[in-house]
Write a protein that holds these residues in place. Sequence first.
Motif, mmCIF file in Angstrom:
data_model
loop_
_atom_site.group_PDB
_atom_site.id
_atom_site.type_symbol
_atom_site.label_atom_id
_atom_site.label_comp_id
_atom_site.label_asym_id
_atom_site.label_seq_id
_atom_site.Cartn_x
_atom_site.Cartn_y
_atom_site.Cartn_z
ATOM 1 N N THR A 101 0.833 -1.212 0.000
ATOM 2 C CA THR A 101 0.000 0.000 0.000
ATOM 3 C C THR A 101 0.865 1.258 0.000
ATOM 4 O OG1 THR A 101 -1.802 -1.147 1.138
ATOM 5 C CG2 THR A 101 -1.791 1.260 1.272
ATOM 6 N N ASP A 102 1.883 1.293 0.857
ATOM 7 C CA ASP A 102 2.791 2.448 0.914
ATOM 8 C C ASP A 102 3.529 2.629 -0.408
ATOM 9 O OD1 ASP A 102 2.007 2.800 3.531
ATOM 10 O OD2 ASP A 102 3.881 2.048 4.405
ATOM 11 N N PHE A 103 4.011 1.543 -0.984
ATOM 12 C CA PHE A 103 4.753 1.600 -2.242
ATOM 13 C C PHE A 103 3.853 2.085 -3.371
ATOM 14 C CE2 PHE A 103 6.406 -0.415 -6.140
ATOM 15 C CZ PHE A 103 7.653 0.178 -6.177
ATOM 16 N N ASN A 104 2.624 1.587 -3.421
ATOM 17 C CA ASN A 104 1.699 2.021 -4.465
ATOM 18 C C ASN A 104 1.343 3.498 -4.327
ATOM 19 O OD1 ASN A 104 1.649 -0.388 -5.870
ATOM 20 N ND2 ASN A 104 -0.073 -1.200 -4.701
ATOM 21 N N ALA A 105 1.301 4.007 -3.102
ATOM 22 C CA ALA A 105 1.062 5.440 -2.889
ATOM 23 C C ALA A 105 2.199 6.259 -3.500
ATOM 24 C CB ALA A 105 0.920 5.747 -1.403
#
Length: 72
Positions: free
Chosen positions: A52-56
């Motif tokens: 989730t953090d990486f996709n953000a």
Amino acid sequence: MSYNTKNYTEQGGEKTVIGGELVIEEGAKVTGLPVLENQPGSTAATVEDLVTDFNALLTKLKATGLMVEDTP
């Protein structure tokens, strides 16, 4: 007389072409580039949260034009 140069500014100064190497010396400043909103460091405790953090981060890169959008 004919010139063959890789780096030049077109007549009128509206466009500069860099076809050779561009060296930015220490202390130099580049302006006008897009600036991303802050992406805080991940505190993910699970792989799912890390994704989730990486996709953000990827979303922010694409929104500013620093990365090409996904193709359908």
